[in-house]
Each structure stands twice: as C-alpha cells, then as structure tokens.
Design an enzyme around this catalytic site. Structure first.
Site, PDB file in Angstrom:
ATOM      1  N   ASP A   1      -0.786 115.108 -18.399  1.00  0.00           N
ATOM      2  CA  ASP A   1      -1.060 115.998 -19.532  1.00  0.00           C
ATOM      3  C   ASP A   1       0.204 116.649 -20.062  1.00  0.00           C
ATOM      4  OD1 ASP A   1      -3.530 115.273 -18.619  1.00  0.00           O
ATOM      5  OD2 ASP A   1      -4.459 117.186 -19.099  1.00  0.00           O
TER       6      ASP A   1
ATOM      7  N   ASP B   1      -2.050 111.137 -28.520  1.00  0.00           N
ATOM      8  CA  ASP B   1      -2.517 111.571 -27.198  1.00  0.00           C
ATOM      9  C   ASP B   1      -3.431 112.769 -27.410  1.00  0.00           C
ATOM     10  OD1 ASP B   1      -1.006 112.612 -24.015  1.00  0.00           O
ATOM     11  OD2 ASP B   1      -3.013 112.849 -24.845  1.00  0.00           O
TER      12      ASP B   1
ATOM     13  N   ASP C   1      -3.006 133.380 -18.855  1.00  0.00           N
ATOM     14  CA  ASP C   1      -3.300 132.097 -19.515  1.00  0.00           C
ATOM     15  C   ASP C   1      -4.635 131.593 -18.957  1.00  0.00           C
ATOM     16  OD1 ASP C   1      -1.492 129.527 -20.798  1.00  0.00           O
ATOM     17  OD2 ASP C   1      -3.236 129.022 -19.572  1.00  0.00           O
TER      18      ASP C   1
ATOM     19  N   HIS D   1       2.763 125.266 -15.321  1.00  0.00           N
ATOM     20  CA  HIS D   1       2.216 124.115 -14.600  1.00  0.00           C
ATOM     21  C   HIS D   1       3.301 123.243 -13.975  1.00  0.00           C
ATOM     22  CE1 HIS D   1      -1.745 124.956 -16.105  1.00  0.00           C
ATOM     23  NE2 HIS D   1      -1.360 124.870 -17.353  1.00  0.00           N
TER      24      HIS D   1
ATOM     25  N   TYR E   1      -3.608 127.845 -28.359  1.00  0.00           N
ATOM     26  CA  TYR E   1      -3.677 126.674 -29.246  1.00  0.00           C
ATOM     27  C   TYR E   1      -4.491 126.906 -30.501  1.00  0.00           C
ATOM     28  CZ  TYR E   1      -1.677 125.154 -24.979  1.00  0.00           C
ATOM     29  OH  TYR E   1      -0.847 125.109 -23.874  1.00  0.00           O
TER      30      TYR E   1
ATOM     31  N   ASP F   1      -4.417 131.150 -24.665  1.00  0.00           N
ATOM     32  CA  ASP F   1      -5.586 130.262 -24.765  1.00  0.00           C
ATOM     33  C   ASP F   1      -6.777 130.909 -24.071  1.00  0.00           C
ATOM     34  OD1 ASP F   1      -3.841 127.945 -22.511  1.00  0.00           O
ATOM     35  OD2 ASP F   1      -4.397 130.044 -22.255  1.00  0.00           O
TER      36      ASP F   1
HETATM   37  C1  LIG Z   1       0.531 126.065 -20.799  1.00  0.00           C
HETATM   38  C2  LIG Z   1      -0.925 125.672 -20.697  1.00  0.00           C
HETATM   39  O1  LIG Z   1      -1.521 126.292 -19.555  1.00  0.00           O
HETATM   40  O2  LIG Z   1      -1.645 126.191 -21.804  1.00  0.00           O
HETATM   41  N1  LIG Z   1      -1.056 124.230 -20.637  1.00  0.00           N
HETATM   42  C3  LIG Z   1      -2.405 123.696 -20.683  1.00  0.00           C
HETATM   43  C4  LIG Z   1      -2.416 122.173 -20.434  1.00  0.00           C
HETATM   44  C5  LIG Z   1      -3.821 121.606 -20.556  1.00  0.00           C
HETATM   45  C6  LIG Z   1      -3.866 120.134 -20.228  1.00  0.00           C
HETATM   46  N2  LIG Z   1      -5.210 119.601 -20.279  1.00  0.00           N
HETATM   47 ZN   LIG Z   2      -3.065 127.396 -20.785  1.00  0.00          ZN
END
Ligand SMILES: CC(O)(O)NCCCCN
Ligand SMILES: [Zn+2]
Length: 679
Positions: A94, A22, A174, A137, A307, A267
């Site tokens: 996601d 994925d 974030d 989320h 990430y 991120d």
């Molecule tokens: C926890 C988070 O906010 O980093 N998740 C990001 C999910 C992105 C999906 N496209």
């Molecule tokens: Zn994020």
C-alpha cells in the site's frame, strides 16, 4: 514562558505523485498539502506562525529508525524508470514510489527535525510540520501505507539523542494504526506510543493482530504502548474525548513527558474515505488543547494521513489555531461514548491497569468472549450514536453509510474562533501589582445611584462601605465584557469569595455556568439551588451523597495535597462533566486559605480554558496575592508547568471517585468508562 508556533512547510513536498493506476494509493495526492497550506494562508493563520524552512535529513538521522540496506535501496529510486519503480514498489504494501519521493521523504524527516530543534531550543513553544510522504507506517526496512521514512519515530530518537529527552509521548490520532512507530519503540520505556485506529476486529487495514488493545509493548517497554482499536466506524466527538479523558490523559500525566509528538493524521475526521468516522474538524482543537499542558507545552504536530481535502484543511486549521493559543470552539453537543467505544476504552484501561497507577481501579477485563476475539467477517457496522447500539439499526446504518458513499458527506463548517482584543483583565486592589501582559480592569463608568442601591440591597449588609459596592459593580462589569467577548478571561481578588461567586452566577447571562469550587466552603446554597449552575466542589470533605445533579462534591482525603488524586479527579471527572455541560462561563473559586500546589493550580486554570470559549474567571480572596502571578501566566496562554511523573492517587480517594462516577454517569454519560452490560 516561551510563546510562538512554528509552521514548517515547503511546496517541494508536493512534487511527487502516483504514476500508475492503483486504487489503494490514488487518495494520497499532492493536493493534500496544497489545500492544507492554502487554508492556513487564507485564514491568516500562516502569517501568525513562525515560518521555519525545511531541510533534508542526513543519512545518519534516517538511520535512527531505518536499516542501511533499506536506505541504500531507497537511494536508488530517483534513477529508476517507471517499470523499475513499479517493481520496487511491489516489495512493499500500500505504498508507491516516484523519482522525487526520496527527496521529499528526506524533506519530510528534515522538516520534522527542524520542528524539534526550534521547540527544544525554545525558539517557539510548539508547532506543526505539514509534510508528505507521511511516516507512521514505515518500518526499519520497509515502506508501507504511503510512508517511506518514519518522520516521528526518527524525530523521537533524535530528541532523545540530541536533547537528552527522557520521556517522549507520541499521540497518534490518525485513523490507521502506526505500526511502524509501535515496532520502533516496542521495548522502549522512554517513548510512550498511544494510537487509536479503525480496526473492526482485525478486518481493517493493516489487519494486524498487534494493533489490538492487548499489544502493550514488551520487556522494559511493557505498558508504554497503548492501542485503542475502533471496532465500528462512525466514531464521533464524544468517543474521541472519552478516550482522552479516560485512557490517554491520565496515563500521559502519570508518564509526564518532556516532549509531545502528535502523529496528526486527519483521516479520523468526518468525510474521510478511509476512516468513515463522524468526528468533526473542531474536535482537533480540543484534542490539541488537552495536550498543550504536558511537557511545558512542547508539542510537535506532524501531518500523517487525511484524504478528504475539505475536512483535512479544516482540521489542520483547527489544530494550528489552537497551537497559536486562540480560544477553543464550543464543543458539539456531547453525549457519552457509544457502546463499541466503551468496550474499547474498558479493554485498554483493564489491560493497562497493572502498568499505570492511574488505572489501578479500572474495571477488570470482562471474560474472554469467543465472539469478540475471533475475526468476524468485515462488518462495516454503522456508527452507534450515544443512544447505544441496536442490532437492526447497525445494519440499516451500514447501508446508509454505503449509500452515503455516493453522495458527499456534509458537515457544518467550523465556526470562526474570534480571540477578544483583550485577553486577560484583572480586578485587583490598587496595592497589588498587575502582572505584565494583563490589563488592570476598570469599567468605563462607575455604578449610578440606582445600581448601587440594587447591589447593596441584594448582596451587602447596609453597613458595607461604598468600596464593596464599587467592587461588586466592577465584577459585574468585567463579567459583562467577557460575555460580550470583549475580554477573554479574568482574575478578581475579592473580599468575599462566596459573595462574589453568588453575584456572578446570578448576574451571568450565560444559560449555564460551571463553578469549580476549591476548598472547604460551604458553597452558598443560593448557588446550589440555582439550576443554571453546575457546581463541582473539590475538597477534603467526607464523601457524601451528591445533593443534586448540579452539585457534585469530589472528596479528596488529603484535599489538594494529593496531586495525583486531584489530577485524577480533574481528568476523569471534572473535564468530562464540564465538556458535557458546555457552560458559557467558567468560574474557578478558591476558598480563602485553601492550599493548592502551584503546578496543580496552573493545570486546572489552563485545562478549564478549553471550555466556554475560554471565558474563565478566577476568584481569589483579596489578601491572597501569592497565586496572582502564576494564575495570570496561565490566563495569558502560557502552558502550565509540568507536574512531573505522578504517583498513585490515595486508594480511598480512588474508591470514592469510582462510586461517584457510577452514581453520576446516568446523568453524565461522558463519565462512562465501561459498556453498559459489562458493568
Ligand atoms: C498515513 C496513513 O495512515 O493515512 N496511511 C494510510 C494507508 C492506507 C493503506 N490502505
Ligand atoms: Zn491514516
């Protein structure tokens, strides 16, 4: 005041991963937690924290933010085989499931609640929970964006229920919009949710209309949801600080939370494949520092995204090191926010001006432009540096960003932040007791005859007695040890504040000295004429034209009697000036007899320590011993006392602040709050 920083982590939360192909979810890997924790261990930071064990959240705790049917459904996942897990996963967006993710999700919530327990019971002052799966989320009945249970939303409800928290602030740095948190507290005025997020006019995930700046909360909760959408990538340190100074902090201080959560997603740092932002890991040290004097320092940082394993680990370390009270790093060369960021700042301030008196003077919303509202195709416009936007460059910039994708984006490793062995040294008359934790300063050796003669000639009238010479000498010795980073900060009770300030600004080896002058004055002209000193003079003087770029009078009708007015000036003028000026030394001088309310004085003393690697030297008139204790407490790293909810600043002061901002922002672009052509 309570010290100590909790670290909550358990390797069990690394024991789930994506079991199928994925491309969206493949970045959410166990190594995120492993590299973060290992970096904390390797740097010695983990050992300096109070290690708190995780626990599983109970059903009742999870139900604080989720529906029973959702919890029951998730409970079945440990017994699912691969196909069933994939089918179950398809119901959500996601996100992925794994036989062990329910267990880990309960631990992530439990870790967050353990952090809340330890902070709210005073066992520690603040802390960080290193958890996965992330939370911001996930929604009442839905997993989303790698999140299963909403760790921070549950924790906020838990703090309200079990600790009677009246006002909870959630700062979500974030790079994605934590819509799950926004939905949970949509109409709740006791929880203020602030989020910035990559948006690009709704063309970036999760592509929600309600992520835009005009989602302010509903019903009683109107005004308690603050969204700052980034409509371009490449946002950097100046953009982040500008949002803190001109949107988040004024509102946060007016709200005056009794607990602060950080949805600490990294991120939003440089190198991240999701964010494509340019802010460097050290910026999180400043963002954390700027939140640590809210809620008497009760700050709970909870890991969300991040990430790029290198910038994630560095950013986590910068955050934890600041929670531990180490000196803040030197901020990277700061300019003003870029044009797109200024538009977002302007939009957020204008939509919230009717809810927050600190924003009452914010510029009115610019007229609805068809272009800004309709959904432009995904234009990954490149970053606009502070030099502003140039159409063609954005296109070229974007190609650069794309091609950079192939090469690894690199940035300098954050510099080591060395805490001097001695934190606070005080120069006090013998009769004045030295508060616990501080050292009474006495130089290794006294001044020789030549030194005496020089000091006497330069600063004293012949008549002055030897004691004055000795004091001046001791002052320069204290300064010297600060500038060699042997001492972090200090306080001096002096017979003549003006003379001491003149001596220190001329004796300082720093290229730039920030002098914050509280009270009447006058500020010695010798200091004002000296190019290497930026003087910010806060007093009830009448508004008058600033003499020069480096002497900035901030007039307050009622002087420091107006707490809201002073905090407005500190957050929206003094701190942006100080961060942009990037001094090597900060002097905080208080004019004899000048009345400053204790809490306000503490906020100022604490916030200024984010500058000059924490080298703050406070000057008080020697017969004014009352503030010594509360000043020393802040110099030692204790949080400033909470000011309580702030009322509206005096309208005449607000007017003069705005005129001052407009006049200064050309020289000091970090003061800008609106995009150029919209002024
Ligand atoms: C926890 C988070 O906010 O980093 N998740 C990001 C999910 C992105 C999906 N496209
Ligand atoms: Zn994020």
């Amino acid at each position: 005041m309570k010290m100590g920083t909790a670290l909550i982590y358990d390797e069990e939360m690394t024991k789930y991963k994506l079991l199928w192909v994925d491309p969206v979810c493949k970045i959410e890997v166990p190594e995120r937690l492993i590299v973060s924790y290992e970096a904390l261990v390797k740097s010695g930071l983990a050992d300096r924290c109070v290690s708190i064990p995780v626990r599983e959240a109970t059903d009742a705790e999870i139900l604080l933010a989720h529906s029973e049917e959702y919890l029951e459904a998730v409970k079945k996942t440990p017994y699912m085989h691969l196909e069933e897990l994939m089918t179950f996963t398809q119901k959500y967006g996601d996100v992925y499931f794994h036989p062990n993710i329910y267990h880990c999700a309960k631990l992530a919530v439990g870790a967050t609640l353990q952090l809340v327990d330890n902070v709210m019971t005073g066992k520690v002052r603040n802390g960080m929970a290193l958890v996965r799966p992330p939370g911001h989320h996930s929604q009442s009945s839905a997993a989303n964006g790698f999140c299963v249970f909403n760790n921070v939303a549950i924790a906020a409800q838990y703090a309200k229920k079990h600790y009677k928290a009246k006002r909870v602030l959630i700062v979500d740095w974030d790079v994605h919009h934590g819509q799950g948190v926004q939905y949970c507290f949509e109409d709740d005025p006791s929880v203020l949710y602030f989020s910035w997020h990559r948006y690009e006019h709704q063309s970036f995930w999760p592509n929600l209309k309600e992520s835009d700046f005009d989602s302010v909360g509903s019903g009683k909760g109107a005004g308690f949801n603050v969204n700052v959408p980034w409509n371009k990538v490449g946002m950097g340190n100046s953009d982040y600080l500008a949002v803190f100074f001109h949107v988040l902090l004024p509102v946060a201080y007016e709200f005056s939370p009794d607990l602060v959560f950080i949805c600490a997603g990294f991120d939003s740092a440089i190198g991240d494949p999701e964010g494509h932002m340019s802010a460097t890991p050290d910026i999180f040290a400043h963002l954390t520092h700027l939140l640590m004097n809210l809620a008497d320092g009760k700050v709970c940082a909870v890991l969300e995204g991040g990430y790029n394993l290198t910038s994630l680990a560095q950013s986590v370390c910068q955050t934890v090191q600041t929670l531990l009270g180490d000196p803040a790093p030197r901020p990277a060369q700061l300019g003003g926010a870029c044009e797109s960021a200024l538009e977002s700042i302007h939009s957020a301030r204008s939509i919230h001006k009717k809810y927050w008196s600190c924003l009452q003077h914010a510029a009115a919303p610019f007229p609805e432009e068809p272009s800004s509202k309709n959904r432009r195709p995904a234009q990954q416009g490149g970053s606009q540096g502070p030099e502003g936007d140039a159409g063609g460059d954005a296109q070229r910039e974007e190609e650069k960003v794309e091609e950079k994708e192939e090469e690894e984006i690199v940035w300098p490793e954050p510099l080591r932040r060395v805490a001097p062995s001695l934190r606070s040294a005080l120069l006090l008359p013998d009769a004045v007791e030295c508060p616990d934790g501080c050292a009474r300063f006495s130089p290794a050796h006294g001044p020789g005859p030549l030194e005496r003669a020089r000091l006497r000639k330069s600063y004293l009238k012949e008549s002055e007695d030897e004691a004055s010479v000795t004091l001046l000498y001791n002052l320069t010795a204290l300064l010297g040890q600060m500038e060699k980073n042997e001492i972090r900060n200090g306080l001096a009770l002096v017979p003549d504040v003006s003379m001491a300030a003149t001596l220190l600004t001329s004796a300082s080896l720093s290229k730039r000295v920030l002098l914050v002058w509280m009270g009447e004055g006058p500020v010695p002209s010798q200091i004002i004429e000296d190019e290497k000193t930026l003087v910010v003079h806060i007093d009830s003087m009448e508004p008058h034209e600033a003499h020069s770029k480096y002497y900035i009078p901030i007039p307050l009708k009622k002087g420091c009697g107006d707490t809201a007015g002073v905090m407005q000036a500190v957050l929206g003028l003094l701190l942006p000036l100080g961060y942009q000026y990037e001094p090597g030394l900060v002097l905080l001088a208080r004019w004899p007899g000048y009345q400053v309310e204790g809490g306000l004085w503490q906020q100022l003393t604490c916030l200024l320590q984010g500058l000059a690697l924490g080298h703050t030297l406070v000057l008080l008139q020697e017969n004014e011993t009352a503030p010594v204790g509360i000043t020393a407490s802040c110099l030692l790293g204790n949080a400033a006392l909470s000011l309580g909810p702030l009322v509206a600043p005096g309208p005449e002061d607000v007017g003069s602040f705005e005129r001052l901002r407009l006049r200064l922002q050309t020289d000091w672009p970090l003061l800008q709050t609106t995009a150029p052509e919209k002024r």
